[in-house]
Scaffold this motif. Structure first.
Motif, PDB file in Angstrom:
ATOM      1  N   MET A  56       6.240   8.874   6.552  1.00 34.77           N
ATOM      2  CA  MET A  56       6.815   7.697   5.898  1.00 34.77           C
ATOM      3  C   MET A  56       8.220   7.405   6.440  1.00 34.77           C
ATOM      4  SD  MET A  56       4.212   7.148   4.189  1.00 34.77           S
ATOM      5  CE  MET A  56       4.434   5.800   3.030  1.00 34.77           C
ATOM      6  N   LYS A  57       8.992   8.479   6.674  1.00 39.18           N
ATOM      7  CA  LYS A  57      10.362   8.282   7.172  1.00 39.18           C
ATOM      8  C   LYS A  57      10.777   9.532   7.951  1.00 39.18           C
ATOM      9  CE  LYS A  57      15.073   7.639   5.596  1.00 39.18           C
ATOM     10  NZ  LYS A  57      15.949   8.335   4.695  1.00 39.18           N
ATOM     11  N   PHE A  58      10.919   9.396   9.272  1.00 34.51           N
ATOM     12  CA  PHE A  58      11.203  10.564  10.100  1.00 34.51           C
ATOM     13  C   PHE A  58      12.626  11.077   9.876  1.00 34.51           C
ATOM     14  CE2 PHE A  58      12.511  12.924  13.792  1.00 34.51           C
ATOM     15  CZ  PHE A  58      11.468  13.832  13.874  1.00 34.51           C
ATOM     16  N   GLU A  59      12.766  12.386   9.820  1.00 31.04           N
ATOM     17  CA  GLU A  59      14.086  13.002   9.718  1.00 31.04           C
ATOM     18  C   GLU A  59      14.096  14.266  10.576  1.00 31.04           C
ATOM     19  OE1 GLU A  59      16.109  12.619   5.501  1.00 31.04           O
ATOM     20  OE2 GLU A  59      14.012  13.138   5.267  1.00 31.04           O
ATOM     21  N   ASP A  60      15.273  14.646  11.054  1.00 30.15           N
ATOM     22  CA  ASP A  60      15.427  15.875  11.826  1.00 30.15           C
ATOM     23  C   ASP A  60      15.519  17.051  10.847  1.00 30.15           C
ATOM     24  OD1 ASP A  60      16.219  18.054  13.278  1.00 30.15           O
ATOM     25  OD2 ASP A  60      17.813  17.021  14.373  1.00 30.15           O
ATOM     26  N   ILE A  61      14.379  17.720  10.628  1.00 29.77           N
ATOM     27  CA  ILE A  61      14.354  18.791   9.619  1.00 29.77           C
ATOM     28  C   ILE A  61      14.880  20.129  10.159  1.00 29.77           C
ATOM     29  CG2 ILE A  61      12.593  17.873   8.046  1.00 29.77           C
ATOM     30  CD1 ILE A  61      10.574  19.716   9.619  1.00 29.77           C
ATOM     31  N   SER A  62      15.365  20.127  11.409  1.00 26.18           N
ATOM     32  CA  SER A  62      16.013  21.351  11.892  1.00 26.18           C
ATOM     33  C   SER A  62      17.447  21.419  11.360  1.00 26.18           C
ATOM     34  CB  SER A  62      16.024  21.401  13.422  1.00 26.18           C
ATOM     35  OG  SER A  62      16.927  20.445  13.932  1.00 26.18           O
ATOM     36  N   LYS A  63      17.903  20.252  10.834  1.00 28.73           N
ATOM     37  CA  LYS A  63      19.251  20.182  10.241  1.00 28.73           C
ATOM     38  C   LYS A  63      19.128  19.900   8.751  1.00 28.73           C
ATOM     39  CE  LYS A  63      21.648  18.676  14.352  1.00 28.73           C
ATOM     40  NZ  LYS A  63      20.595  18.172  15.292  1.00 28.73           N
ATOM     41  N   LEU A  64      20.263  19.976   8.080  1.00 27.44           N
ATOM     42  CA  LEU A  64      20.275  19.646   6.659  1.00 27.44           C
ATOM     43  C   LEU A  64      19.951  18.155   6.512  1.00 27.44           C
ATOM     44  CD1 LEU A  64      21.075  21.122   3.992  1.00 27.44           C
ATOM     45  CD2 LEU A  64      23.350  20.161   4.291  1.00 27.44           C
ATOM     46  N   THR A  65      18.928  17.823   5.716  1.00 25.07           N
ATOM     47  CA  THR A  65      18.575  16.398   5.557  1.00 25.07           C
ATOM     48  C   THR A  65      19.065  15.894   4.200  1.00 25.07           C
ATOM     49  OG1 THR A  65      16.404  17.003   4.641  1.00 25.07           O
ATOM     50  CG2 THR A  65      16.511  16.560   7.009  1.00 25.07           C
ATOM     51  N   PRO A  66      19.526  14.632   4.169  1.00 28.07           N
ATOM     52  CA  PRO A  66      20.026  14.120   2.879  1.00 28.07           C
ATOM     53  C   PRO A  66      18.903  13.943   1.861  1.00 28.07           C
ATOM     54  CG  PRO A  66      20.073  12.395   4.570  1.00 28.07           C
ATOM     55  CD  PRO A  66      19.677  13.660   5.264  1.00 28.07           C
ATOM     56  N   ASP A  67      17.699  13.615   2.352  1.00 29.85           N
ATOM     57  CA  ASP A  67      16.569  13.400   1.439  1.00 29.85           C
ATOM     58  C   ASP A  67      15.598  14.569   1.520  1.00 29.85           C
ATOM     59  OD1 ASP A  67      17.482  10.861   0.678  1.00 29.85           O
ATOM     60  OD2 ASP A  67      16.651  10.014   2.532  1.00 29.85           O
ATOM     61  N   GLY A  68      14.636  14.539   0.608  1.00 32.56           N
ATOM     62  CA  GLY A  68      13.544  15.516   0.669  1.00 32.56           C
ATOM     63  C   GLY A  68      13.947  16.880   0.152  1.00 32.56           C
ATOM     64  N   ASP A  69      12.922  17.726   0.008  1.00 34.63           N
ATOM     65  CA  ASP A  69      13.128  19.044  -0.600  1.00 34.63           C
ATOM     66  C   ASP A  69      13.132  20.165   0.428  1.00 34.63           C
ATOM     67  OD1 ASP A  69      12.712  17.484  -2.875  1.00 34.63           O
ATOM     68  OD2 ASP A  69      10.569  17.981  -2.931  1.00 34.63           O
ATOM     69  N   PHE A  70      12.775  19.832   1.683  1.00 36.21           N
ATOM     70  CA  PHE A  70      12.632  20.888   2.711  1.00 36.21           C
ATOM     71  C   PHE A  70      13.386  20.529   3.984  1.00 36.21           C
ATOM     72  CE2 PHE A  70      10.689  22.389   6.611  1.00 36.21           C
ATOM     73  CZ  PHE A  70      10.426  23.729   6.368  1.00 36.21           C
ATOM     74  N   ASP A  71      14.084  21.464   4.529  1.00 38.37           N
ATOM     75  CA  ASP A  71      14.548  21.421   5.922  1.00 38.37           C
ATOM     76  C   ASP A  71      14.859  22.867   6.313  1.00 38.37           C
ATOM     77  OD1 ASP A  71      17.372  22.011   5.285  1.00 38.37           O
ATOM     78  OD2 ASP A  71      17.376  19.987   4.457  1.00 38.37           O
ATOM     79  N   TYR A  72      15.084  23.078   7.611  1.00 35.77           N
ATOM     80  CA  TYR A  72      15.291  24.448   8.110  1.00 35.77           C
ATOM     81  C   TYR A  72      16.482  25.130   7.442  1.00 35.77           C
ATOM     82  CZ  TYR A  72      16.306  28.287  11.305  1.00 35.77           C
ATOM     83  OH  TYR A  72      16.571  29.525  11.834  1.00 35.77           O
TER      84      TYR A  72
END
Ligand SMILES: [Zn+2]
Length: 410
Positions: A56-72
């Motif tokens: 739905m909306k791409f984000e770089d999850i290897s870094k801290l993401t402002p949205d969502g519940d998961f990132d590395y």
């Protein structure tokens, strides 16, 4: 009189202070222990909806993401080692077609995570991969397919998806499909599993894909238990004991049968899965919201609808479940069948703004570990709950599949 209080209050405070201080230091000792444990043990979470979120909306999850519940970054903070990425296929695909194609697209996306961010993520297709990659500091991405629609009436697709890395399949989602009835669907077309569904369970046993009974109807669950030759999982379901009448959660009788067969129930963190009062309130508010959107010709996702939802939420605050509710569900399973048959399947990135206080994202597993320590769980039990039980089932499913493929009778 005023003088009396002036004298007595400091005396009482002085007497209680050491007690408060003792409690505070005990709490901080347990919190520190929980932080250490979270890093020391393998945490497996069997349901994280990252692929669909990023579709739905791409984000770089290897870094801290402002949205969502998961990132590395937050996964490392919380000690999460092996999230199952949900390859989620919406129920409509059963009717429209294209389920297999969508599954392939989402699997490609997860594989690409490990190419784009090779220092952070690695695919895991076995419990051995999870353990090895844990030692090397990776976050292992395992894959489970939520909805069997992409099997598309063809048993050879079981091996196909196994080869692509899928290690569990949730037989149905929000609607009945060609495999199974769904708990959310009142039509109950098959009164359990379809004929094809029964053959599919057997083929999943043979190939070595875990059968996931979350989302399916009670009839379908009992039929799975009759057909399966290996333990099964409920990847993201909680206990119906706390939410009477909610078929999406598991009844005590079902949990007993699941455990007798060596399986595991992975507790869902959504507030409506944990608490009946929240669920009722959500249903009432949902009716009001849907009616408003309909009257104003708005759809979920429209900017005007989002503005309305924000103002509605501000005017109708809700009390979420909290981390103690998740521990209550774990306790319930433990009391019912023992500590070997319960785990965690948060539904992070899948249940929207309904997560419990203290478990809002993947950085917060230590809060749950703290709660378990406080209730007297030993380290070896916490190890089982946080991942050991799931890894045991997965290992057993692999072992029996190898035996079946070698032609040994069970
Ligand atoms: Zn789900």
């Amino acid at each position: 009189m005023r003088h009396f209080f002036r004298r007595i209050v400091p005396l009482i405070t002085c007497a209680l202070l050491p007690l408060f201080a003792q409690q505070a230091s005990q709490e901080s000792v347990l919190r520190a222990k929980a932080q250490v444990l979270a890093q020391k043990i393998i945490i497996v979470d069997t349901h994280v909806d990252v692929p669909y979120r990023l579709k739905m909306k791409f984000e770089d999850i290897s870094k801290l993401t402002p949205d969502g519940d998961f990132d590395y970054v937050r996964a490392k903070q919380g000690g999460l080692n092996a999230p199952f990425m949900s390859i989620y296929i919406p129920a409509d695909y059963e009717r429209t077609g294209g389920g297999k194609q969508l599954a392939d697209t989402l699997i490609d996306m997860v594989v690409k995570f490990t190419k784009d961010w090779p220092k952070q993520f690695a695919i895991a297709t076995s419990p051995g991969d999870v353990t090895n990659q844990f030692k090397r500091g990776y976050v292992s991405l395992c894959m489970g397919m939520e909805n069997g629609t992409p099997i598309e009436h063809d048993l050879s697709n079981v091996q196909y998806f196994y080869n692509r890395g899928i290690r569990y399949i949730t037989l149905a989602h929000a609607l009945s499909n060609h495999i199974s009835d769904s708990s959310y669907d009142t039509t109950h077309v098959w009164k359990g599993l379809s004929f094809f569904g029964r053959r599919l369970v057997a083929e999943m046993n043979r190939v070595g894909i875990m059968v996931d009974v979350s989302h399916i109807s009670d009839d379908a669950f009992y039929e799975v238990m009759n057909v399966t030759k290996t333990p099964v999982i409920a990847s993201h379901s909680s206990c119906r004991f706390f939410t009477p009448g909610f078929e999406r959660n598991m009844s005590d009788d079902m949990i007993k049968l699941l455990a007798r067969n060596g399986g595991v129930i992975q507790i869902n963190f959504g507030s409506s899965f944990l608490r009946e009062d929240y669920q009722k309130l959500e249903a009432e508010q949902g009716k009001e919201v849907t009616a408003y959107l309909k009257d104003h010709h708005l759809k979920f996702g429209d900017p005007d609808a989002a503005t309305y939802l924000k103002s509605y939420r501000a005017a109708h605050p809700v009390t979420f479940a909290d981390v103690t509710d998740v521990a209550n569900h774990i306790d319930h399973v433990v009391k019912l069948v023992g500590v070997d048959f319960v785990g965690i399947g948060s539904d992070f990135d899948g249940v929207g703004d309904s997560l419990p206080t203290g478990l809002k994202d993947v950085s917060q597993y230590p809060n749950l570990i703290y709660e378990l320590l406080k209730r007297g769980y030993a380290e070896k039990d916490i190890r089982k709950i946080c991942g050991g039980n799931l890894l045991r089932v997965w290992t057993e499913v692999e072992r029996r599949a190898k035996e079946m493929q070698a032609g040994k009778a069970l």
